[in-house]
Design a protein around this motif. Structure first.
Motif, PDB file in Angstrom:
ATOM      1  N   ASN A 130      12.365 -30.132  45.189  1.00 25.08           N
ATOM      2  CA  ASN A 130      11.895 -29.757  44.159  1.00 25.08           C
ATOM      3  C   ASN A 130      13.482 -29.814  44.235  1.00 25.08           C
ATOM      4  O   ASN A 130      14.316 -29.426  43.985  1.00 25.08           O
ATOM      5  CB  ASN A 130      11.826 -29.434  43.137  1.00 25.08           C
ATOM      6  CG  ASN A 130       9.961 -28.970  42.817  1.00 25.08           C
ATOM      7  OD1 ASN A 130       9.435 -30.471  43.115  1.00 25.08           O
ATOM      8  ND2 ASN A 130       9.984 -27.815  43.288  1.00 25.08           N
ATOM      9  N   ASN A 161      10.213 -34.047  43.422  1.00 26.37           N
ATOM     10  CA  ASN A 161      10.091 -33.994  42.311  1.00 26.37           C
ATOM     11  C   ASN A 161      11.780 -33.943  42.098  1.00 26.37           C
ATOM     12  O   ASN A 161      12.694 -33.599  42.823  1.00 26.37           O
ATOM     13  CB  ASN A 161       9.747 -32.920  41.241  1.00 26.37           C
ATOM     14  CG  ASN A 161       7.950 -33.048  40.878  1.00 26.37           C
ATOM     15  OD1 ASN A 161       7.001 -33.567  39.972  1.00 26.37           O
ATOM     16  ND2 ASN A 161       7.665 -31.668  41.949  1.00 26.37           N
ATOM     17  N   GLY A 178       6.411 -37.012  42.605  1.00 26.56           N
ATOM     18  CA  GLY A 178       6.028 -36.621  42.217  1.00 26.56           C
ATOM     19  C   GLY A 178       6.942 -37.047  40.814  1.00 26.56           C
ATOM     20  O   GLY A 178       6.663 -38.428  40.739  1.00 26.56           O
ATOM     21  N   THR A 179       7.403 -36.799  40.168  1.00 23.37           N
ATOM     22  CA  THR A 179       8.006 -36.928  38.510  1.00 23.37           C
ATOM     23  C   THR A 179       9.699 -37.476  38.848  1.00 23.37           C
ATOM     24  O   THR A 179      10.030 -36.235  39.843  1.00 23.37           O
ATOM     25  CB  THR A 179       8.000 -36.472  37.511  1.00 23.37           C
ATOM     26  OG1 THR A 179       5.978 -36.604  37.289  1.00 23.37           O
ATOM     27  CG2 THR A 179       8.997 -36.906  36.271  1.00 23.37           C
TER      28      THR A 179
END
Length: 299
Positions: A46, A67, A170-171
């Motif tokens: 992340n 992410n 992911g995002t």
């Protein structure tokens, strides 16, 4: 003595290792100060860019992460990190490089990439190139300008934008800025005329993500043609504007409410706008052409 030498060597190796980017290693990372990544591929878990930090990509950089958050005021920047502007001979400033030939008192044209570069006062703009659906190229540099000293006193065109690749299953949240803009031209003054060099073209931004969200800016604009104030009683001749670059977004879902930018730079003649394509859905089957005169039949 033998053991102390062994540990001394080990300490040197570990110190050198800690100076290297963590390429190929899964880890969370929060970037809260200006940071430069050299050309290459970087892999993390992340990633958050916060506190107004700038993550600068030099050349062609790909980030793979689960992410990614680009917070308000923070940015991923590859502005002017593509092909350099022409300073001597043509052909070294990229496949769409702006042009300026000959000796004294000439302007440079704008570089092309996602569209054609703008004409300068003396030469036609650089050509378009690359793949709108899968953009990976660097932006090209603008043509030089020369005043009365000719090639003894040239000024370079603007550099092209770099190549940004983001693979985020992911995002991807963009509330700040992701940009690969071309650099603007400069100028050289003569006795009665100022001569502008060409703008660089925007670079490429290639994003694949599960979910795109946020309200920030994603930009690959062309640089402006060089302009200088004319001498008293004289005139200013502008360089050509750089073309916009190429942006492609592949997202299974998107709630992004921000802005896409790929405008050509202004100049003697403006560079053409670049291309921005958005592919949405589980199979990326829904295609939206946001900018550019392109037809896409599939991915």
């Amino acid at each position: 003595m033998k053991d102390s030498n062994h540990f001394a060597v080990l300490a040197i190796i570990l110190s050198a290792f800690l100076l290297l980017p963590l390429q190929g290693f899964a880890a969370d990372i929060a970037i809260n100060q200006d940071t430069v990544w050299e050309q290459g591929v970087y892999s993390y878990d992340n990633v958050s860019i916060i506190d107004g930090a700038k993550l600068i990509f030099k050349g062609s950089v790909t980030l793979n992460c689960a992410n990614l958050t680009v917070a308000v005021g923070a940015s991923i920047l590859a502005d002017g990190m593509g092909y350099p502007g022409q300073l001597t001979i043509s052909g070294m400033n990229g496949p769409g490089g702006g042009v300026s030939e000959g000796g004294s008192n000439v302007t440079g044209s704008g570089a092309g990439y996602g569209g054609r570069g703008g004409d300068g006062h003396d030469f036609a703009g650089g050509q378009a190139y690359g793949d709108a659906a899968h953009p990976v190229d660097l932006g090209s540099g603008g043509g030089k300008a020369s005043g009365p000293g000719g090639d003894d006193n040239p000024v370079a065109g603007g550099s092209g934008g770099g190549a940004v690749g983001l693979n985020v299953p992911g995002t991807l949240r963009v509330d700040g800025r992701i940009s690969s803009d071309g650099g603007s031209g400069d100028f050289r003054s003569g006795l009665i005329v100022t001569y502008g060099s060409g703008g660089g073209s925007g670079g490429s931004i290639y994003i694949t993500t599960g979910n795109l969200t946020g309200s920030g800016v994603i930009s690959a604009k062309g640089g402006n043609g060089g302009f200088g104030p004319p001498p008293s009683g004289g005139v200013a001749r502008l360089g050509g504007g750089g073309a916009g670059g190429r942006v492609a977004i592949y997202a299974r879902t998107s709630g992004f409410s921000g802005t896409f930018q790929a405008q050509g730079g202004i100049g003697h003649k403006a560079g053409e706008d670049g291309t921005v394509l958005e592919f949405l859905g589980n199979e990326y089957q829904n295609v939206r052409v946001i900018s550019g005169n392109v037809k896409v039949s599939g991915t």
